[in-house]
Design a protein around this motif. Structure first.
Motif, PDB file in Angstrom:
ATOM      1  N   GLU A   1      16.892   7.602   9.926  1.00 32.45           N
ATOM      2  CA  GLU A   1      16.202   8.833   9.579  1.00 32.45           C
ATOM      3  C   GLU A   1      15.384   8.583   8.317  1.00 32.45           C
ATOM      4  O   GLU A   1      15.919   8.175   7.299  1.00 32.45           O
ATOM      5  N   ILE A   2      14.084   8.829   8.407  1.00 29.08           N
ATOM      6  CA  ILE A   2      13.224   8.689   7.240  1.00 29.08           C
ATOM      7  C   ILE A   2      13.566   9.801   6.256  1.00 29.08           C
ATOM      8  O   ILE A   2      13.705  10.958   6.637  1.00 29.08           O
ATOM      9  N   ILE A   3      13.691   9.452   4.996  1.00 31.69           N
ATOM     10  CA  ILE A   3      13.960  10.430   3.945  1.00 31.69           C
ATOM     11  C   ILE A   3      12.625  10.785   3.304  1.00 31.69           C
ATOM     12  O   ILE A   3      11.981   9.939   2.680  1.00 31.69           O
ATOM     13  N   PRO A   4      12.185  12.019   3.475  1.00 29.81           N
ATOM     14  CA  PRO A   4      10.884  12.391   2.907  1.00 29.81           C
ATOM     15  C   PRO A   4      10.926  12.449   1.381  1.00 29.81           C
ATOM     16  O   PRO A   4      11.930  12.826   0.781  1.00 29.81           O
ATOM     17  N   ILE A   5       9.824  12.053   0.784  1.00 31.39           N
ATOM     18  CA  ILE A   5       9.634  12.144  -0.663  1.00 31.39           C
ATOM     19  C   ILE A   5       8.391  12.999  -0.855  1.00 31.39           C
ATOM     20  O   ILE A   5       7.335  12.695  -0.302  1.00 31.39           O
ATOM     21  N   ASP A   6       8.508  14.044  -1.607  1.00 32.45           N
ATOM     22  CA  ASP A   6       7.414  15.014  -1.760  1.00 32.45           C
ATOM     23  C   ASP A   6       6.967  15.534  -0.398  1.00 32.45           C
ATOM     24  O   ASP A   6       5.776  15.697  -0.140  1.00 32.45           O
ATOM     25  N   ALA A   7       7.935  15.741   0.501  1.00 33.99           N
ATOM     26  CA  ALA A   7       7.707  16.291   1.849  1.00 33.99           C
ATOM     27  C   ALA A   7       6.867  15.380   2.742  1.00 33.99           C
ATOM     28  O   ALA A   7       6.291  15.819   3.727  1.00 33.99           O
ATOM     29  N   ARG A   8       6.821  14.079   2.430  1.00 37.67           N
ATOM     30  CA  ARG A   8       6.048  13.126   3.239  1.00 37.67           C
ATOM     31  C   ARG A   8       6.904  11.905   3.556  1.00 37.67           C
ATOM     32  O   ARG A   8       7.754  11.506   2.763  1.00 37.67           O
ATOM     33  N   ALA A   9       6.654  11.315   4.723  1.00 37.99           N
ATOM     34  CA  ALA A   9       7.451  10.168   5.164  1.00 37.99           C
ATOM     35  C   ALA A   9       7.123   8.900   4.383  1.00 37.99           C
ATOM     36  O   ALA A   9       7.994   8.067   4.165  1.00 37.99           O
ATOM     37  N   ILE A  10       5.866   8.745   3.986  1.00 35.59           N
ATOM     38  CA  ILE A  10       5.480   7.552   3.227  1.00 35.59           C
ATOM     39  C   ILE A  10       4.910   7.968   1.879  1.00 35.59           C
ATOM     40  O   ILE A  10       4.385   9.064   1.716  1.00 35.59           O
ATOM     41  N   VAL A  11       5.026   7.059   0.914  1.00 32.99           N
ATOM     42  CA  VAL A  11       4.579   7.310  -0.452  1.00 32.99           C
ATOM     43  C   VAL A  11       3.682   6.145  -0.870  1.00 32.99           C
ATOM     44  O   VAL A  11       4.033   4.982  -0.653  1.00 32.99           O
ATOM     45  N   PRO A  12       2.529   6.420  -1.471  1.00 32.59           N
ATOM     46  CA  PRO A  12       1.694   5.326  -1.960  1.00 32.59           C
ATOM     47  C   PRO A  12       2.457   4.474  -2.985  1.00 32.59           C
ATOM     48  O   PRO A  12       3.174   4.995  -3.832  1.00 32.59           O
ATOM     49  N   SER A  13       2.295   3.168  -2.877  1.00 34.15           N
ATOM     50  CA  SER A  13       2.947   2.238  -3.811  1.00 34.15           C
ATOM     51  C   SER A  13       2.089   2.095  -5.065  1.00 34.15           C
ATOM     52  O   SER A  13       1.478   1.055  -5.309  1.00 34.15           O
ATOM     53  N   ILE A  14       2.035   3.172  -5.837  1.00 36.91           N
ATOM     54  CA  ILE A  14       1.182   3.215  -7.026  1.00 36.91           C
ATOM     55  C   ILE A  14       1.984   3.784  -8.193  1.00 36.91           C
ATOM     56  O   ILE A  14       2.736   4.741  -8.028  1.00 36.91           O
ATOM     57  N   VAL A  15       1.785   3.189  -9.357  1.00 32.92           N
ATOM     58  CA  VAL A  15       2.361   3.696 -10.602  1.00 32.92           C
ATOM     59  C   VAL A  15       1.211   3.818 -11.599  1.00 32.92           C
ATOM     60  O   VAL A  15       0.352   2.944 -11.673  1.00 32.92           O
ATOM     61  N   ALA A  16       1.185   4.915 -12.342  1.00 31.37           N
ATOM     62  CA  ALA A  16       0.140   5.124 -13.357  1.00 31.37           C
ATOM     63  C   ALA A  16       0.779   5.726 -14.599  1.00 31.37           C
ATOM     64  O   ALA A  16       1.867   6.290 -14.547  1.00 31.37           O
ATOM     65  N   HIS A  17       0.069   5.598 -15.701  1.00 35.89           N
ATOM     66  CA  HIS A  17       0.506   6.218 -16.949  1.00 35.89           C
ATOM     67  C   HIS A  17      -0.658   7.059 -17.457  1.00 35.89           C
ATOM     68  O   HIS A  17      -1.766   6.559 -17.630  1.00 35.89           O
TER      69      HIS A  17
ATOM     70  N   SER B   1       0.817  -1.216   0.000  1.00 31.50           N
ATOM     71  CA  SER B   1       0.000   0.000   0.000  1.00 31.50           C
ATOM     72  C   SER B   1       0.848   1.263   0.000  1.00 31.50           C
ATOM     73  O   SER B   1       0.531   2.232  -0.677  1.00 31.50           O
ATOM     74  N   ASN B   2       1.912   1.253   0.810  1.00 31.24           N
ATOM     75  CA  ASN B   2       2.783   2.418   0.933  1.00 31.24           C
ATOM     76  C   ASN B   2       4.239   1.972   1.002  1.00 31.24           C
ATOM     77  O   ASN B   2       4.530   0.831   1.348  1.00 31.24           O
ATOM     78  N   SER B   3       5.142   2.895   0.696  1.00 27.97           N
ATOM     79  CA  SER B   3       6.580   2.625   0.749  1.00 27.97           C
ATOM     80  C   SER B   3       7.280   3.786   1.435  1.00 27.97           C
ATOM     81  O   SER B   3       6.745   4.892   1.515  1.00 27.97           O
ATOM     82  N   CYS B   4       8.496   3.515   1.939  1.00 28.69           N
ATOM     83  CA  CYS B   4       9.312   4.581   2.501  1.00 28.69           C
ATOM     84  C   CYS B   4      10.783   4.174   2.413  1.00 28.69           C
ATOM     85  O   CYS B   4      11.110   3.022   2.171  1.00 28.69           O
ATOM     86  N   ILE B   5      11.650   5.158   2.609  1.00 28.66           N
ATOM     87  CA  ILE B   5      13.082   4.915   2.594  1.00 28.66           C
ATOM     88  C   ILE B   5      13.692   5.598   3.808  1.00 28.66           C
ATOM     89  O   ILE B   5      13.274   6.678   4.202  1.00 28.66           O
ATOM     90  N   ALA B   6      14.657   4.921   4.423  1.00 29.13           N
ATOM     91  CA  ALA B   6      15.340   5.473   5.597  1.00 29.13           C
ATOM     92  C   ALA B   6      16.844   5.344   5.409  1.00 29.13           C
ATOM     93  O   ALA B   6      17.333   4.486   4.686  1.00 29.13           O
ATOM     94  N   GLN B   7      17.554   6.209   6.092  1.00 26.34           N
ATOM     95  CA  GLN B   7      19.021   6.214   6.067  1.00 26.34           C
ATOM     96  C   GLN B   7      19.510   5.966   7.483  1.00 26.34           C
ATOM     97  O   GLN B   7      19.009   6.558   8.427  1.00 26.34           O
ATOM     98  N   TYR B   8      20.480   5.058   7.632  1.00 25.47           N
ATOM     99  CA  TYR B   8      21.095   4.814   8.932  1.00 25.47           C
ATOM    100  C   TYR B   8      22.287   5.749   9.048  1.00 25.47           C
ATOM    101  O   TYR B   8      23.224   5.681   8.261  1.00 25.47           O
ATOM    102  N   LYS B   9      22.218   6.661  10.020  1.00 28.89           N
ATOM    103  CA  LYS B   9      23.226   7.699  10.136  1.00 28.89           C
ATOM    104  C   LYS B   9      23.423   8.040  11.612  1.00 28.89           C
ATOM    105  O   LYS B   9      22.459   8.267  12.330  1.00 28.89           O
TER     106      LYS B   9
END
Length: 66
Positions: A26-42, A13-21
């Protein structure tokens, strides 16, 4: 120089990326949000991912795969 370690959670449903530092994750925000919907569209011309793809799907449900 210390190596940088990343963790990626590719959820259904959702994805996120973190960095060990400095001993912490530390969560790396994408589009200023911690989680991103796991969706691809064309949209007929471009590939959309995450929030942009989710918004597109809500506005154009007939164009999304079933």
């Amino acid at each position: 120089m210390k190596p940088i370690v990343f963790g990626i959670d590719l959820g259904t449903s959702n994805s996120c990326i973190a960095q060990y530092k400095n001993g912490n994750f530390e969560i790396i925000p994408i589009d200023a949000r911690a989680i991103v919907p796991s969706i691809v569209a064309h949209d007929g011309a471009n590939w959309l991912v995450g929030h942009e793809a989710k918004n597109f799907g809500q506005l154009h449900p007939n164009m999304m795969a079933k």
